[in-house]
Design a protein around this motif. Structure first.
Motif, PDB file in Angstrom:
ATOM      1  N   TYR A   1       3.096  98.104  25.801  1.00 51.34           N
ATOM      2  CA  TYR A   1       3.089  97.694  27.228  1.00 51.34           C
ATOM      3  C   TYR A   1       3.886  98.665  27.896  1.00 51.34           C
ATOM      4  O   TYR A   1       3.457  99.342  28.862  1.00 51.34           O
TER       5      TYR A   1
ATOM      6  N   ILE B   1       6.804  88.978  25.629  1.00 49.47           N
ATOM      7  CA  ILE B   1       5.718  89.654  24.588  1.00 49.47           C
ATOM      8  C   ILE B   1       6.637  90.308  23.485  1.00 49.47           C
ATOM      9  O   ILE B   1       7.754  90.570  23.667  1.00 49.47           O
TER      10      ILE B   1
ATOM     11  N   GLN C   1       3.263 101.542  31.380  1.00 47.87           N
ATOM     12  CA  GLN C   1       3.833 101.419  32.730  1.00 47.87           C
ATOM     13  C   GLN C   1       4.669 102.834  33.142  1.00 47.87           C
ATOM     14  O   GLN C   1       5.644 102.514  33.950  1.00 47.87           O
TER      15      GLN C   1
END
Ligand code: BEZ
Length: 208
Positions: free
Chosen positions: A78, A69, A82
């Motif tokens: 992202y 990515i 997480q």
């Protein structure tokens, strides 16, 4: 402790890569990533990076399943999904658009600063274009003046995507364009930056 599951293609001088490193530290995820150092310029690309990101741009993050990515905005988004702490990118509403717009302003400062660096450090002297260089500098001055006037309280309120991005942009100005005096006209930003520079995440990611 689990082994790193992701690989970050990065160069320690890249302000965009530093955003990712700071995000990793701020969210306690630094041990999840192996660093893959890349040395490149626009005219000397890196073959392994080109395989990971056809644009040949840093940073790029290879995930555990092998997918990659990029760019830094996508990677920060992202990584923010997480961890279990407070989000560093607001999920919804006006706060989301405001913080992302502040972060985009900081990214634009980085873009202009990297272009200025390449113009003076890489382009042959006889091809350098002063008006173009000065227009990039004007862009940075305008953006910082707007942040100084409108955004200090917001930046100081929490160290999120907007603050991380601006801190990395200012760090890059100091690193690569030390003659660029951004502090004198922006006393509040200067004081803010002096404070946030003390954060462990900023200290740990300071380019040499
Ligand atoms: C630099 O050396 O200034 C630099 C390296 C990678 C990306 C951006 C800038």
């Amino acid at each position: 402790m689990s082994l790193p599951s992701m690989t970050l293609f990065n160069n320690p001088a890249s302000p965009f890569g530093r955003k990712v490193l700071v995000m990793l530290h701020e969210t306690g995820q630094q041990n999840r990533v192996t660093l893959h150092p890349v040395t490149l310029t626009p005219t000397a690309p890196d073959a392994a990076l080109n395989c990971a990101n056809p644009l040949g741009k840093l940073p790029a993050l290879q995930l555990a399943d092998g997918s990659v990515i990029h760019d830094s905005r996508v990677i920060l988004d992202y990584l923010d999904q997480q961890h279990v702490g407070n989000p560093l990118i607001p999920a919804i509403g006006a706060a989301r658009w405001r913080r992302l717009t502040l972060a985009s302003t900081a990214d634009g400062i980085m873009d202009a600063a990297v272009l200025m660096r390449y113009e003076r450090g890489l382009r042959p002297v006889e091809k350098q274009w002063d008006d173009w260089f000065n227009a990039q500098a004007d862009k940075i001055h305008r953006a910082l003046a707007a942040l100084e006037q409108d955004a200090i309280a917001e930046l100081a309120s929490h160290f999120d995507i907007a603050a991380i991005s601006l801190a990395c942009a200012l760090g890059y100005l100091d690193l690569r364009l030390p003659q660029f005096d951004w502090r004198t006209p922006n006393a509040q930003l200067s004081a803010w930056y002096a404070e946030v520079s003390k954060r462990p995440s900023m200290q740990a990611t300071r380019p040499a």
